[in-house]
Design a protein around this motif. Structure first.
Motif, short mmCIF file in Angstrom:
data_model
loop_
_atom_site.label_atom_id
_atom_site.label_comp_id
_atom_site.label_asym_id
_atom_site.label_seq_id
_atom_site.Cartn_x
_atom_site.Cartn_y
_atom_site.Cartn_z
N GLN A 189 0.84 -1.20 0.00
CA GLN A 189 0.00 0.00 0.00
C GLN A 189 0.87 1.25 0.00
OE1 GLN A 189 -3.62 0.54 0.10
NE2 GLN A 189 -2.77 2.54 -0.45
N ILE A 269 -7.83 3.55 -4.93
CA ILE A 269 -8.04 2.83 -3.68
C ILE A 269 -8.42 1.39 -4.03
CG2 ILE A 269 -10.52 3.31 -3.41
CD1 ILE A 269 -7.93 3.63 -0.60
N HIS A 273 -8.58 -2.16 0.98
CA HIS A 273 -7.89 -1.13 1.77
C HIS A 273 -8.20 -1.18 3.28
CE1 HIS A 273 -11.71 1.09 1.24
NE2 HIS A 273 -11.37 1.70 2.35
#
Length: 532
Positions: A189, A269, A273
């Protein structure tokens, strides 16, 4: 920024609405004509009907009509479309995402491979001979992907991948890579601001997949130690800097032992997430909005604990074929985090992704997170449409998953709802039968070839091949009088943006074909009659 339009639907639209409201921003939903009753359309401050989620001008028109000064693209649809990002900026609206150039450079998988190589980031080698995988250059989410294990499969795989890529992304370019049979899928991420700061917020493992789409995601990965985590994070940051990335994004890798290869940078995104949010104690969607307003990433989040997410789908729990119907009953757990884009009474149609909800459990340890998730799945109830809930209960209890030894081949090596190892408690493995499902087949596969009618084999008279779910016939491979071998494709259905080939279950003669290309069919509709 005062008001945000979300150019998307479903649970991600609701997620962005929540983050925007927490920052004191107004919200605008857009809705296509076939989606007007959806939950996201009922949940925003304002809602505007548009002709299509894939039409950039419609989102900009809706923003102007409502006075929205920012557009968040969510994921899927136009979220990684550089032209859309440029059009939003040209309309003097705030684009909540990476710059158009970064999307174009990172979103085109072929260009991304070139940039990665220049940045010293290892990539999967190209391939010209099987085993290989066909991938959409503009793709993602498993769409436009086909595995090829023999040369005679290549032409059909290329055609199918191009059709699916064109339908899903408006771009039919594909490329070929070496296919790794048993890697792990690990992603990093990223969060980057406009002032030069790029953060790597640990990894998520997403190795358990069906139809090339993720089923379960967790953080941290059991396959990474501190050294390997640092190496992969460094590679992800280097690539992000090379393309001028801004906002939240994910660098995806395949991991083979201690060797890793960069796959792509998802410029948006991700569905998963919340797993990172639970471990790093940071709101990624809020930071997307704050970065879009020019704020600096002045945080130093520290990870702690573990988290795991599963995706509850309207689909057959053995074959993963999508299902449609009305949610007559929906009871989602209250003990863990749940993200859903539907409510009880809503219709699951064939035009959009069949995900009902994401269930995210966190704990001080991986075992604690998995135990909490297992308890939450036991408390979940869905009626009116078939779902993968029995499969998820089976998966979360599986000893291979519990040991942290999953690879992308997990569901091939351990067919869904297959017989349990003797070491597992009986209570867990009786779940599927308690739910009135048929006994598990020892050789069940993640994707079925055909749904047979009154008879399922030669020597028993004619049999029928029926549609396993509602959809559109996009390819008919046979005609009356055709002779086919077992496994030879008969018809290809498209449902929920994915292609499903239906193949002959045995050597047969085609007695009749009841559909044409372009026909819309109901689940259970007879498509082809077969005889010896």
């Amino acid at each position: 920024m005062r008001k945000v339009l979300v150019a998307n639907r479903g649970e991600i639209a609701l997620r962005v609405f929540r983050a925007a409201r927490e920052l004191g921003l107004g919200t605008v939903a857009v809705v296509a004509p076939d989606d007007t009753g959806s939950l996201h359309a009922r949940s925003a401050d304002e809602t505007v009907e548009i002709s299509s989620y894939l039409e950039p001008g419609e989102h900009i028109r809706a923003a102007r009509e409502t006075g929205a000064d920012a557009i968040h693209p969510g994921y899927g649809f136009l979220s990684e479309n550089g032209d859309f990002a440029a059009a939003v900026a040209a309309a003097r609206l705030v684009w909540v995402g990476p710059p158009a150039d970064a999307l174009r450079r990172g979103g085109d998988k072929l260009e991304a491979k070139r940039i990665a190589a220049e940045a010293g980031v290892p990539t999967v080698p190209e391939a010209t001979e099987p085993p290989l995988i066909v991938k959409a250059a503009a793709g993602g989410g498993g769409r436009g992907m086909r595995i090829v294990r023999s040369p005679d499969e290549l032409d059909d795989a290329l055609s199918a991948a191009r059709r699916e890529a064109l339908a899903g992304f408006g771009d039919d370019r594909v490329y070929l890579e070496r296919y790794l049979e048993r890697p792990r899928h690990v992603e990093i991420q990223l969060l980057a601001d406009t002032h030069g700061t790029v953060l790597a917020l640990g990894e998520r493992e997403c190795s358990v997949q069906r139809r090339h789409q993720k089923v379960l995601e967790e953080s941290p990965s059991t396959a990474l130690d501190a050294e390997l985590r640092a190496q992969m994070s460094d590679a992800a940051v280097r690539f992000a800097r090379a393309v001028g990335y801004v906002g939240a994004g994910t660098a995806e890798f395949v991991l083979d032992g201690r060797e890793f290869f960069f796959l792509e940078l998802n410029g948006r995104i991700q569905v998963e997430h919340p797993v990172t949010e639970a471990v790093w104690h940071i709101d990624l969607v809020q930071w997307q909005l704050r970065i879009a307003q020019g704020e600096r990433l002045d945080v130093t989040p520290q990870p702690g604990g573990a988290a795991v997410e599963v995706r509850l789908y309207a689909e057959d729990p053995r074959t993963f074929l999508p299902q449609a119907g009305r949610l007559e009953r929906l009871r989602l757990p209250e003990t863990i985090r749940v993200e859903s884009g539907v409510a009880e009474g809503d219709e699951i149609g064939t035009g959009y992704d069949p995900m009902i909800a994401k269930l995210i459990a966190a704990g001080a340890t991986r075992k604690e997170a998995l135990d909490r998730l297992a308890a939450a799945l036991d408390a979940t109830e869905v009626g009116g449409v078939r779902t993968n809930l029995p499969f998820l209960r089976w998966l979360v209890a599986h000893p291979v998953l519990r040991a942290g030894d999953t690879t992308t081949a997990f569901l091939t090596e351990h067919p869904p709802l297959s017989a349990p190892p003797a070491a597992l408690p009986d209570r867990v493995w009786r779940e599927p039968f308690r739910l009135n499902l048929p006994p598990p087949a020892a050789a069940a596969a993640p994707e079925v070839d055909a749904a047979a009618g009154d008879h399922a084999g030669p020597g028993e008279g004619p049999s029928t091949v029926v549609a396993p779910m509602p959809g559109t016939v996009i390819k008919v491979h046979v005609h009356e009088g055709s002779t086919v071998k077992a496994g030879e494709p008969l018809v290809v259905l498209e449902a929920m943006k994915m292609e499903t080939p239906l193949s002959s279950p045995y050597d047969a003669t085609v007695l009749a074909v009841h559909v044409q290309e372009g026909d819309r069919v109901a689940g259970g509709a007879v498509l082809v009659d077969l005889g010896e």
